[in-house]
Design an enzyme around this catalytic site. Structure first.
Site, PDB file in Angstrom:
ATOM      1  N   ASP A 119      11.418   5.659  -9.224  1.00 16.27           N
ATOM      2  CA  ASP A 119      11.270   6.091 -10.622  1.00 16.27           C
ATOM      3  C   ASP A 119      11.777   7.267 -10.817  1.00 16.27           C
ATOM      4  O   ASP A 119      12.402   7.649 -11.802  1.00 16.27           O
ATOM      5  CB  ASP A 119       9.601   6.347 -10.875  1.00 16.27           C
ATOM      6  CG  ASP A 119       8.691   4.976 -11.313  1.00 16.27           C
ATOM      7  OD1 ASP A 119       9.608   3.971 -11.212  1.00 16.27           O
ATOM      8  OD2 ASP A 119       7.641   5.229 -11.575  1.00 16.27           O
ATOM      9  N   SER A 143       0.784  -1.294  -0.001  1.00 17.54           N
ATOM     10  CA  SER A 143      -0.133   0.224  -0.016  1.00 17.54           C
ATOM     11  C   SER A 143       1.105   1.164  -0.026  1.00 17.54           C
ATOM     12  O   SER A 143       1.655   1.517  -1.002  1.00 17.54           O
ATOM     13  CB  SER A 143      -1.036  -0.070   1.302  1.00 17.54           C
ATOM     14  OG  SER A 143      -1.731   0.990   1.314  1.00 17.54           O
ATOM     15  N   LYS A 195      -0.474  -4.310  -3.233  1.00 17.98           N
ATOM     16  CA  LYS A 195      -1.641  -3.539  -2.806  1.00 17.98           C
ATOM     17  C   LYS A 195      -1.640  -2.306  -3.217  1.00 17.98           C
ATOM     18  O   LYS A 195      -1.253  -1.375  -2.334  1.00 17.98           O
ATOM     19  CB  LYS A 195      -1.834  -3.763  -1.498  1.00 17.98           C
ATOM     20  CG  LYS A 195      -3.194  -3.635  -0.945  1.00 17.98           C
ATOM     21  CD  LYS A 195      -3.543  -2.295  -0.527  1.00 17.98           C
ATOM     22  CE  LYS A 195      -5.010  -1.990  -0.259  1.00 17.98           C
ATOM     23  NZ  LYS A 195      -5.336  -0.608   0.244  1.00 17.98           N
TER      24      LYS A 195
END
Length: 361
Positions: A277, A266, A291
């Site tokens: 990234d 999560s 999740k």
């Protein structure tokens, strides 16, 4: 109003069943309140989404205590993966961890009751209980030849959101336990200490962190991400809702290694994905839980609440967290059987990477 009829549904059948249960069910009395809450729970369960749940008032209160870091139980996050109830992560020094529960353990029975088809809310209510009482979980995991029973004594659990320490060579170590009400406040406090100490490297440990508030995750990732998107969410209308970085980005430019494993879920995956990234960190460990969905939490006047999946999360580069999880740059599998007490190969690798980059400079 029993004349209610939605589209072509024969809604009168609902009331027929309601009346028959009240009139004929053998274990009387049947309370209308329990039937009412049960009916709504069934409606939400019909979505087939393990993260969409309806909480009657007492369960809603327990869920709120989770995010405040206060509960009585075994100290483990429970989830569903591939229709199997499993341990997402035991909290450090919790009864669950001390009893031997590990991320990824499949829970087959709770006190001899099969978990087949059991939703997360029901499972959590059965595992929790008053401090001092016991619960027995039947579990299986990769490498076990047969199922194993683990009996755990429940305790009052107080979960700190962040643990901070300083490793050799002035490397700051932030272990984030969950993203709750006080996570940002604790982070602010420790960032000031990192700045005052002049730390040249940071280890951000998100292992076994089951997540929490989206806002806390965005605020944390923003301390590293100097510009652009931290995470985006795509809902049923297909539109992207982008959450851009905010704040002062006080940790941008400091060499950072993020630790992840299959218990990272999560909000943890949002932070890890954003830093990976944007090239603000190297990720070390194992692929995360996966999740990556957004739940809207709404309370009702009677104290009950609805947690409903309304969107999916995507990293700045457009990776679907819910589908793929986050993969580390450097994979190191934790060997629970061979590692000695106190040994941490993943953390050791992180410290090695930070020192290597400092030497290169």
């Amino acid at each position: 109003n029993r004349s209610l009829n939605r589209s072509s549904l024969e809604f009168s059948q609902f009331w027929d069943v309601w009346d028959k249960v009240k009139a004929k069910y053998v274990k009387q009395p049947v309370t209308e309140q329990d039937m009412f809450y049960g009916a709504i729970q069934g409606m939400v369960m019909s979505l087939g989404d393990p993260y969409s749940l309806y909480f009657p008032p007492k369960a809603a209160d327990e869920f709120a205590k989770d995010l405040s870091g206060e509960l009585e139980g075994i100290g483990a996050e429970i989830g569903v993966k591939n229709n199997q109830l499993m341990v997402v992560s035991p909290l450090p020094d919790s009864p669950a961890e001390k009893a031997g529960l590990r991320p990824g353990d499949k829970i087959l029975d709770i006190d001899k009751e099969s978990t087949f088809g059991m939703d997360v809310n029901t499972a959590v209510s059965k595992i929790r209980g008053k401090a001092g009482t016991q619960v027995t979980l039947t579990i299986t995991r990769d490498g076990l030849t047969k199922a194993s029973e683990i009996t755990i004594t429940r305790l009052k659990i107080n979960v700190p959101s962040i643990l901070f320490s300083v490793k050799p060579n002035n490397v700051a170590y932030l272990r984030v336990m969950q993203f709750n009400d006080d996570t940002t406040g604790k982070l602010n406090k420790y960032i000031k200490e990192i700045q005052s100490r002049g730390s040249k490297g940071i280890v951000l440990d998100l292992r076994n962190n089951p997540g929490g508030y989206l806002s806390a995750a965005i605020e944390m990732a923003s301390e590293w991400v100097a510009s652009g998107v931290v995470v985006s969410e795509k809902g049923m209308d297909g539109q992207n809702n982008e959450h851009v970085t905010q704040g002062k980005h006080r940790l941008s430019g400091i060499k950072t290694v993020v630790l992840i494993n299959k218990g990272s879920a999560s909000a943890s995956e949002i932070v890890a994905g954003a830093l990976q990234d944007t090239k603000n960190a190297i990720l070390v460990g194992e692929q995360t839980f996966g999740k990556g969905s957004v739940q809207d939490f709404e309370t009702f006047p009677d104290g009950s609440a609805l947690k409903l999946t309304v969107a999916e999360w995507f990293t700045p580069n457009g990776r679907n967290i819910n589908k793929d999880g986050i993969k580390p740059n450097i994979e190191i599998k934790e060997d629970w059987e061979k590692e000695k007490i106190g040994e941490d190969a993943v953390l050791s690798k992180a410290l090695e990477l930070i020192m290597a980059s400092s030497t290169e400079r």
